[in-house]
Write a protein that holds these residues in place. Structure first.
Motif, PDB file in Angstrom:
ATOM      1  N   ALA A 121      -0.903  -8.304  -3.758  1.00 26.37           N
ATOM      2  CA  ALA A 121      -1.846  -8.603  -4.846  1.00 26.37           C
ATOM      3  C   ALA A 121      -1.177  -9.501  -5.895  1.00 26.37           C
ATOM      4  O   ALA A 121      -1.742 -10.532  -6.298  1.00 26.37           O
ATOM      5  N   GLY A 122       0.030  -9.133  -6.316  1.00 24.23           N
ATOM      6  CA  GLY A 122       0.749  -9.925  -7.320  1.00 24.23           C
ATOM      7  C   GLY A 122       1.120 -11.308  -6.807  1.00 24.23           C
ATOM      8  O   GLY A 122       1.124 -12.286  -7.567  1.00 24.23           O
ATOM      9  N   ALA A 123       1.402 -11.388  -5.516  1.00 22.07           N
ATOM     10  CA  ALA A 123       1.776 -12.683  -4.932  1.00 22.07           C
ATOM     11  C   ALA A 123       0.568 -13.615  -4.853  1.00 22.07           C
ATOM     12  O   ALA A 123       0.678 -14.818  -5.135  1.00 22.07           O
ATOM     13  N   ILE A 124      -0.588 -13.049  -4.503  1.00 25.24           N
ATOM     14  CA  ILE A 124      -1.813 -13.877  -4.433  1.00 25.24           C
ATOM     15  C   ILE A 124      -2.175 -14.339  -5.847  1.00 25.24           C
ATOM     16  O   ILE A 124      -2.541 -15.500  -6.067  1.00 25.24           O
ATOM     17  N   SER A 125      -2.000 -13.447  -6.810  1.00 20.49           N
ATOM     18  CA  SER A 125      -2.260 -13.805  -8.207  1.00 20.49           C
ATOM     19  C   SER A 125      -1.299 -14.921  -8.668  1.00 20.49           C
ATOM     20  O   SER A 125      -1.706 -15.863  -9.350  1.00 20.49           O
ATOM     21  N   THR A 126      -0.024 -14.808  -8.280  1.00 26.41           N
ATOM     22  CA  THR A 126       0.972 -15.834  -8.644  1.00 26.41           C
ATOM     23  C   THR A 126       0.583 -17.192  -8.074  1.00 26.41           C
ATOM     24  O   THR A 126       0.643 -18.213  -8.765  1.00 26.41           O
ATOM     25  N   VAL A 127       0.169 -17.195  -6.803  1.00 20.03           N
ATOM     26  CA  VAL A 127      -0.246 -18.455  -6.161  1.00 20.03           C
ATOM     27  C   VAL A 127      -1.439 -19.045  -6.911  1.00 20.03           C
ATOM     28  O   VAL A 127      -1.508 -20.260  -7.152  1.00 20.03           O
TER      29      VAL A 127
END
Ligand code: DON
Length: 353
Positions: A153-159
Motif C-alpha cells: 500500500a505504501g509503495a503504491i502510494s509512493t509511486v
C-alpha cells in the motif's frame, strides 16, 4: 656507511614487497572505513557461506505471481560491491531476476529527491504495520493507512506521488533512476510484468482503499500498473549489490561516481530498511544481523553496510514472510563473521577486553 646503505636497501625492498603483496589484499571499503576487513578475509568468509548454504533446501518459491513459481529454485548467487568499487561475486551471477519489493527502496529515494524526506514522511509515513506486506487490514487499521514505503500500500502510494505528465513518463523516470543506481541500463522482464499484471487484483484493491482514505496521489489503477512495472525490473546480483553500495556510499554510485541520491536522504532510507525491509521478519533481522536490508519475492536481498559496501544474495525459495531463506542465512553469516552489525560497537573497531 656501508651498513647504513644495506639497511636502506633492505627497507626499500621490504616496502616494495609489502606494497605488491598487499595490493590485491587491500581492505574492502578501506577508503572510507578504517575498520573494513581485508579482501582476502571477505573472500574466505563469502566462500564459506556459499559452501555452507548452497544445498540448503529451506523455503519455497513465491507462487502467487505464476512466473516466479517456475524459476529454478537452485539458483544461488552472491555479490559484494564496496564503496571503493571493489567487486566480489560467486555462483549464479549472470541470472537476471525480478527486483520485486527491493524496487520500493529506490522509488522511495526518487520521491525524496523530488519532495524531500519530510513530505514523503507526511504523505506515506514510516511505521511498521506488523502485518503481511500486502495486508488490507493494515490499510484500514493504521492511522496513516499507508504504513511505510515498503508495504504494498505504501509503495503504491509512493509511486503515485512521483510526478510525471503520463504513466509512461513516470515509468521512464523510475527506470532511469534505478539504472543510475545500478550503474548500467536496466530493463523490464516482460514475462514477469505480464504474469503479475494478470494476477494483481489484491494490489488493485489496496489502491482503491487508499483512494477512500485520500492516501493515493494519482490515478489508483495507473499507479498500480507503474508499481507492477517497477517490481518487474530485471537485475543480476552484482547490479543489485551496486544499488546497495550506492546507498552505502552516501548516495554516490562507487562505480560511475555519480551522486544518484542526495546524501542527506540516505539516513532516512536506511531507517526504513532496518524497520521494514524484511516485513514481518524485520525485528528478527535487526536482532540477528543489525543491517539495513531489503528483500523481494523474486528471491533477492540486499544489505547495506554504511561506509563499507553492500552484499546482495539471490536464491528464490522464501520463508513465510516472503524473504529468501538462503539469502538471509548467507548475509547473517557474513555480517557476523566480519563484524558488520551496526548495533555492535565492534562494527567501528571496538573490541572487548
Ligand atoms: O506487489 C507484490 O506483491 C510484488 N510485486 C512485490 C512483493 C514483494 O516483493 C514482497 N517481498 N518480500
Amino acid at each position: 656507511m656501508l651498513r647504513h646503505s644495506v639497511y636502506t636497501k633492505m627497507l626499500v625492498a621490504i616496502l616494495v614487497l609489502t606494497t605488491f603483496v598487499s595490493a590485491p589484499l587491500s581492505a574492502l571499503g578501506q577508503k572510507v572505513s578504517p575498520v573494513a576487513p581485508s579482501r582476502a578475509q571477505v573472500e574466505a568468509v563469502v566462500r564459506e557461506a556459499y559452501e555452507k548454504f548452497k544445498n540448503d533446501t529451506g523455503g519455497k518459491n513465491a507462487d502467487y505471481i505464476p512466473y516466479l513459481a517456475q524459476v529454478d529454485s537452485k539458483l544461488f548467487g552472491i555479490a559484494i560491491v564496496t564503496t571503493d568499487n571493489q567487486v566480489l561475486t560467486m555462483g549464479d551471477i549472470k541470472y537476471s531476476f525480478s527486483i520485486q519489493s527491493i524496487s520500493k527502496v529506490f522509488s522511495q529515494a526518487l520521491a525524496m529527491e523530488e519532495f524531500g524526506p519530510e513530505k514523503v514522511f507526511e504523505k506515506v509515513g514510516n511505521e511498521p504495520t506488523g502485518r503481511a506486506f500486502n495486508s488490507v487490514f493494515a490499510v484500514a487499521d493504521m492511522p496513516t493507512h499507508t504504513g511505510n514505503p515498503y508495504v504494498n500500500a505504501g509503495a503504491i502510494s509512493t509511486v503515485s506521488l512521483i510526478s510525471a505528465k503520463t504513466a509512461d513518463e513516470k515509468w521512464a523516470r523510475i527506470l532511469n533512476f534505478y539504472s543510475r543506481a545500478a550503474g548500467e541500463k536496466l530493463t523490464l522482464i516482460d514475462e514477469v510484468y505480464k504474469s503479475e499484471a494478470a494476477t494483481n487484483t489484491g494490489n488493485k484493491a489496496l489502491s482503491m482503499l487508499l483512494a477512500k482514505y485520500d492516501r493515493i496521489y494519482a490515478d489508483p489503477f495507473e499507479s498500480v500498473d507503474v508499481y507492477t512495472r517497477q517490481c518487474s525490473v530485471g537485475v543480476n546480483v552484482e547490479q543489485l549489490a551496486r544499488m546497495g553500495a550506492t546507498l552505502a556510499n552516501n548516495g554516490k554510485n562507487p562505480t560511475t561516481g555519480e551522486q544518484v541520491i542526495k546524501a542527506e536522504n540516505v539516513p532516512y532510507i536506511l531507517s526504513t530498511m532496518i524497520m521494514a525491509g524484511l516485513y514481518d521478519g524485520s525485528g528478527g533481522w535487526a536482532w540477528h544481523v543489525g543491517l539495513p536490508a531489503k528483500s523481494g519475492v523474486g528471491g533477492g536481498i540486499v544489505a547495506v553496510v554504511p561506509g563499507k559496501g553492500a552484499i546482495a544474495v539471490f536464491a528464490p525459495p522464501l520463508d513465510e514472510a516472503g524473504n529468501s531463506v538462503k539469502a538471509q542465512k548467507v548475509i547473517e553469516y557474513v555480517a557476523n563473521k566480519l563484524d558488520f552489525n551496526l548495533f555492535s560497537p565492534r562494527s567501528v573497531g571496538l573490541k572487548s577486553e
